[in-house]
Scaffold this active site. Structure first.
Site, PDB file in Angstrom:
ATOM      1  N   LYS A 168     -43.494 -12.681 109.970  1.00  0.00           N
ATOM      2  CA  LYS A 168     -44.358 -12.099 108.934  1.00  0.00           C
ATOM      3  C   LYS A 168     -45.530 -13.038 108.605  1.00  0.00           C
ATOM      4  CE  LYS A 168     -40.652  -9.275 106.996  1.00  0.00           C
ATOM      5  NZ  LYS A 168     -40.000  -8.797 105.751  1.00  0.00           N
ATOM      6  N   ASN A 224     -40.433 -13.171 103.203  1.00  0.00           N
ATOM      7  CA  ASN A 224     -39.183 -13.698 103.762  1.00  0.00           C
ATOM      8  C   ASN A 224     -39.235 -13.985 105.273  1.00  0.00           C
ATOM      9  OD1 ASN A 224     -39.146 -11.065 104.549  1.00  0.00           O
ATOM     10  ND2 ASN A 224     -37.178 -10.548 103.642  1.00  0.00           N
ATOM     11  N   GLU A 246     -38.470   1.071 116.413  1.00  0.00           N
ATOM     12  CA  GLU A 246     -39.342  -0.040 116.010  1.00  0.00           C
ATOM     13  C   GLU A 246     -39.969  -0.725 117.225  1.00  0.00           C
ATOM     14  OE1 GLU A 246     -37.135  -1.086 111.773  1.00  0.00           O
ATOM     15  OE2 GLU A 246     -37.193  -2.605 113.345  1.00  0.00           O
ATOM     16  N   HIS A 294     -38.559 -10.201 110.202  1.00  0.00           N
ATOM     17  CA  HIS A 294     -37.976  -8.860 110.150  1.00  0.00           C
ATOM     18  C   HIS A 294     -37.008  -8.691 111.304  1.00  0.00           C
ATOM     19  CE1 HIS A 294     -37.726  -4.418 110.049  1.00  0.00           C
ATOM     20  NE2 HIS A 294     -37.799  -4.509 111.368  1.00  0.00           N
ATOM     21  N   TYR A 336     -42.871   0.837 107.353  1.00  0.00           N
ATOM     22  CA  TYR A 336     -41.915   0.674 106.248  1.00  0.00           C
ATOM     23  C   TYR A 336     -41.685   1.986 105.490  1.00  0.00           C
ATOM     24  CZ  TYR A 336     -41.552  -4.389 106.802  1.00  0.00           C
ATOM     25  OH  TYR A 336     -41.272  -5.655 107.277  1.00  0.00           O
TER      26      TYR A 336
END
Ligand code: UDP
Ligand code: MG
Length: 155
Positions: free
Chosen positions: A11, A114, A128, A117, A51
């Site tokens: 991320k 965080n 995905e 993913h 998302y």
């Protein structure tokens, strides 16, 4: 051969903090093959689509803003039991609750920022992976027709 592939993202916060190389190294050291990889920046539409399952949740707008804030890495990881093993190595969503030694415990800043993913099921991994990579890109990245066939069977 189901369960051999998952989608990993590094991320924007982890890329900005220059943790990407270390994260890839740890992924490799834990027995994952990095089948295909690219660096990109998500548009707002793309982040909202990726998302979509979280649309309507209180953190959704902030998550989209964060995920579009800078470049990310997307990678297809290959290993037996890829989805579960990558989620284990990644650690809990909230880094404060993530086990010591996990990627999120080491590199995440908060529940939102965080670091990484991971897909949460074989079916979602398939969706995905093909959100970020075409079949052609996976073949050309060296995945080859056999792995592509395996990915298709992960449904
Ligand atoms: N997230 C957030 N606030 C929350 C829960 C999740 O900002 O309270 C963000 C966080 O970046 C997380 C992502 O939304 O990784 C997707 O949430 P999910 O529950 O799917 O967690 P994951 O599968 O990434 O562990
Ligand atoms: Mg999730």
């Amino acid at each position: 051969m189901s369960g051999r592939h998952t989608l990993m993202l590094i991320k924007p916060n982890a890329v900005k903090n220059e943790f990407a190389e270390q994260i890839f190294l740890e992924v490799h050291q834990h027995g994952f093959k990095i089948l295909a990889c690219k660096k990109l920046q998500l548009s707002k539409n793309e982040a909202e689509a990726f998302y979509f399952v979280h649309k309507g949740k209180p953190f959704f707008d902030g998550l989209v803003e964060f995920m579009t804030s800078g470049p990310i890495y997307a990678a297809v990881l290959e290993k037996d039991n890829a989805v579960a093993d990558w989620r284990k190595l990644m650690g809990a969503t909230d880094p404060a609750k993530a086990e010591i030694g996990t990627i999120r415990r080491k590199y995440a800043e908060s529940v939102q920022h965080n670091a990484v993913h991971g897909s949460d099921s074989d079916a979602n991994a398939l969706n995905e992976i093909f959100f970020y990579f075409s079949a052609r890109e996976i073949v050309n990245a060296g995945g080859g027709i056999i792995q592509l066939h395996d990915i298709n069977k992960a449904e």
